[in-house]
Design a protein around this motif. Structure first.
Motif, short mmCIF file in Angstrom:
data_model
loop_
_atom_site.label_atom_id
_atom_site.label_comp_id
_atom_site.label_asym_id
_atom_site.label_seq_id
_atom_site.Cartn_x
_atom_site.Cartn_y
_atom_site.Cartn_z
N THR A 26 0.85 -1.24 -0.06
CA THR A 26 -0.11 -0.08 0.16
C THR A 26 0.72 1.32 0.01
O THR A 26 1.54 1.40 0.92
CB THR A 26 -0.94 0.02 1.35
N TRP A 27 0.87 1.95 -1.04
CA TRP A 27 1.55 3.21 -1.38
C TRP A 27 0.86 4.49 -1.05
O TRP A 27 -0.14 4.80 -1.50
CB TRP A 27 2.27 3.25 -2.72
N ARG A 28 1.55 5.24 -0.23
CA ARG A 28 0.90 6.71 -0.24
C ARG A 28 2.23 7.91 -0.59
O ARG A 28 3.14 7.72 0.16
CB ARG A 28 0.41 7.13 1.19
N PHE A 29 1.93 8.48 -1.47
CA PHE A 29 3.06 9.39 -1.94
C PHE A 29 3.05 10.59 -1.52
O PHE A 29 4.02 11.48 -1.78
CB PHE A 29 3.15 9.35 -3.89
N GLY A 30 2.21 10.92 -0.51
CA GLY A 30 2.21 12.22 0.24
C GLY A 30 1.74 13.45 -0.52
O GLY A 30 1.73 14.42 0.11
N GLU A 31 1.15 13.33 -1.48
CA GLU A 31 0.50 14.38 -2.34
C GLU A 31 -1.08 14.58 -2.26
O GLU A 31 -1.60 15.58 -2.01
CB GLU A 31 1.12 14.59 -3.63
N THR A 32 -1.51 13.30 -2.48
CA THR A 32 -3.03 13.46 -2.41
C THR A 32 -3.69 13.16 -1.09
O THR A 32 -4.93 13.42 -0.97
CB THR A 32 -3.57 12.34 -3.46
N ASP A 84 8.90 18.97 -0.91
CA ASP A 84 9.60 17.67 -0.29
C ASP A 84 8.62 16.74 0.10
O ASP A 84 7.58 17.39 0.71
CB ASP A 84 10.63 18.10 1.08
N TYR A 85 8.57 15.60 -0.25
CA TYR A 85 7.56 14.68 0.13
C TYR A 85 8.11 13.26 0.81
O TYR A 85 9.27 13.21 0.77
CB TYR A 85 6.89 14.24 -1.13
N VAL A 86 7.23 12.85 1.57
CA VAL A 86 7.65 11.57 2.30
C VAL A 86 6.71 10.54 1.63
O VAL A 86 5.48 10.78 1.93
CB VAL A 86 7.51 11.57 3.72
N VAL A 87 7.14 9.38 0.92
CA VAL A 87 6.50 8.45 0.34
C VAL A 87 6.48 7.41 1.53
O VAL A 87 7.46 6.95 2.04
CB VAL A 87 7.40 7.94 -0.68
N THR A 88 5.44 6.78 1.80
CA THR A 88 5.14 5.88 2.79
C THR A 88 4.64 4.43 2.06
O THR A 88 3.64 4.57 1.34
CB THR A 88 4.14 6.13 4.03
N LEU A 89 5.12 3.48 2.63
CA LEU A 89 4.62 2.06 2.06
C LEU A 89 4.47 1.04 3.31
O LEU A 89 4.99 1.08 4.25
CB LEU A 89 6.28 1.45 1.26
N TYR A 90 3.30 0.46 3.38
CA TYR A 90 2.75 -0.49 4.21
C TYR A 90 2.99 -1.90 3.59
O TYR A 90 2.55 -2.18 2.36
CB TYR A 90 1.24 -0.11 4.60
N THR A 91 3.37 -2.71 4.21
CA THR A 91 3.15 -4.24 4.03
C THR A 91 2.71 -5.19 5.00
O THR A 91 2.65 -4.90 6.10
CB THR A 91 4.55 -4.96 3.13
N GLU A 92 2.33 -6.35 4.62
CA GLU A 92 1.80 -7.28 5.78
C GLU A 92 3.09 -8.06 6.55
O GLU A 92 2.54 -8.63 7.64
CB GLU A 92 1.08 -8.23 5.13
N LYS A 93 4.24 -7.56 5.96
CA LYS A 93 5.33 -8.36 6.92
C LYS A 93 6.25 -7.26 7.65
O LYS A 93 7.18 -7.49 8.33
CB LYS A 93 6.18 -9.14 5.90
N ASP A 94 5.70 -6.01 7.67
CA ASP A 94 6.57 -5.21 8.44
C ASP A 94 5.79 -4.59 9.37
O ASP A 94 4.63 -4.29 9.51
CB ASP A 94 6.95 -4.01 7.27
N LEU A 95 6.60 -4.40 10.50
CA LEU A 95 6.01 -3.62 11.69
C LEU A 95 5.49 -2.45 11.71
O LEU A 95 4.50 -1.91 12.11
CB LEU A 95 7.00 -3.97 13.29
N GLU A 96 6.34 -1.63 11.10
CA GLU A 96 6.05 -0.17 10.85
C GLU A 96 6.09 0.07 9.42
O GLU A 96 6.77 -0.45 8.60
CB GLU A 96 7.22 0.64 11.68
N PRO A 97 5.54 1.16 8.99
CA PRO A 97 5.52 1.72 7.42
C PRO A 97 6.92 2.20 7.23
O PRO A 97 7.71 2.44 8.01
CB PRO A 97 4.56 2.86 7.61
N ILE A 98 7.29 1.73 6.09
CA ILE A 98 8.46 2.32 5.48
C ILE A 98 8.59 3.63 4.61
O ILE A 98 7.47 3.83 4.00
CB ILE A 98 8.98 1.15 4.30
N GLN A 99 9.53 4.21 4.97
CA GLN A 99 9.33 5.78 4.39
C GLN A 99 10.52 6.19 3.34
O GLN A 99 11.58 5.38 3.62
CB GLN A 99 9.19 6.83 5.57
N HIS A 100 10.18 6.95 2.48
CA HIS A 100 11.42 7.43 1.65
C HIS A 100 11.17 8.83 1.31
O HIS A 100 9.86 9.37 0.90
CB HIS A 100 11.23 6.65 0.27
N ARG A 101 12.39 9.34 1.40
CA ARG A 101 12.03 11.09 1.13
C ARG A 101 12.37 11.37 -0.31
O ARG A 101 13.57 10.71 -0.75
CB ARG A 101 12.65 11.84 2.20
#
Length: 303
Positions: free
Chosen positions: A152-158, A177-194
């Motif tokens: 599940t991707w959220r690119f931080g703009e919409t 400047d945006y923070v991209v957030t990714l959720y997966t079923e195998k990670d405890l916390e969301p993964i982020q990328h700037r």
């Protein structure tokens, strides 16, 4: 013997039938006009989930003129159905409000994701492979380096979910400047990328854009909404935007993709939403003599 005495039986039967019909009509009117919270046909499931899991909501209340979902975490929705994600564990009360008069609540328990076994910890750590700087309107690829199956991707703009594939493609419409957030079923916390998005062209604040820049902006805007359809996002929203903004509601406008046969706009978009991983490389709009309506769209794309 008078008339009443002679027809007493028929008169009594007639009165009883009339009263029954009146009672049935009153009951029907009550159900048709008078409502209560018990008449709300909304459902929310599951009632227990973990952070990042999908909460599904759906309402089929027939008499509703207006509805609002309150998810208890500050987020709301006015859609009939959809999905929602909780980022923090806790007890939430999802409330469906109908016509600002009736409401129905659904208790939801959100727990933290379980700690994976040590032997699997290295395999379940997800990383995002993507550039850290790009231009406005540029198609940017975001790849999840993971053995997970749900993304599940959220690119931080919409402010919404933008993609649900392992490889996601997105074009930012505004610099910043945006923070991209990714959720997966195998990670405890969301993964982020700037990522930093630079303005597509340099212009002085008091300088009017050139005609070529204006048309290039229209081409890029058209490309962005086509890419959203290709990414599986809301078809109706992006399709109707392009139809009304550029095509003057002409669904039969010509679409030409590279060396492919000529198609109309509706059939092209209908096929595009099922053709996964299509990347819209460029779009060139051709206007009518009055320069108000697009009559033909030339597209370059790849997979």
């Amino acid at each position: 013997m008078n008339y009443f005495q002679k027809n007493r039986k028929n008169i009594i039967i007639g009165v009883i039938v009339t009263l029954l019909i009146a009672a049935l009509v009153a009951l029907w009117l009550q159900k048709k006009v008078i409502h209560s919270a018990d008449d709300i046909e909304g459902v929310v499931f599951p009632s227990t989930l973990s952070t990042g899991d999908t909460l599904t909501f759906n309402d089929k209340t027939s008499f509703a003129k207006f509805k609002k979902w309150d998810f208890g975490d500050g987020q709301t929705s006015e859609k009939d159905k959809g999905i929602h994600f909780y980022s923090k564990p806790g007890y939430y009360n999802v409330t469906l409000i109908i016509d600002n008069k009736y409401s129905k609540s659904f208790p939801i328990i959100v727990s933290s994701r379980g700690i994976p076994k040590p032997k699997d910890s290295a395999a379940t750590v997800t990383k995002i492979d993507a550039q850290t700087q790009a231009m406005q309107y540029e198609n940017v690829q975001f790849r999840a380096l993971s053995d997970a199956t749900q993304f599940t991707w959220r690119f931080g703009e919409t402010g919404k979910i933008d993609a649900k594939d392992k490889l996601a493609i997105y074009a930012f419409q505004k610099p910043g400047d945006y923070v991209v957030t990714l959720y997966t079923e195998k990670d405890l916390e969301p993964i982020q990328h700037r990522i930093k998005i630079l303005q597509a062209y340099n212009s002085m604040q008091d300088e009017e854009p050139t005609l070529d820049e204006l048309y290039a902006k229209k081409d890029n805007d058209f490309k962005y909404h086509l890419q959203q359809i290709a990414n599986g996002n809301s078809f109706n929203m992006h399709y109707n935007y392009l139809l009304k903004t550029y095509l003057c509601n002409n669904e039969n406008a010509i679409v030409k993709v590279a060396d492919s046969k000529v198609n109309n706009f509706y059939l092209y978009c209908a096929g595009l939403q099922f053709d996964k991983n299509t990347v819209i490389q460029s779009v060139k709009l051709n206007f009518d003599d009055g320069m108000t309506c697009v009559t033909k769209v030339d597209i370059n794309q790849s997979k």
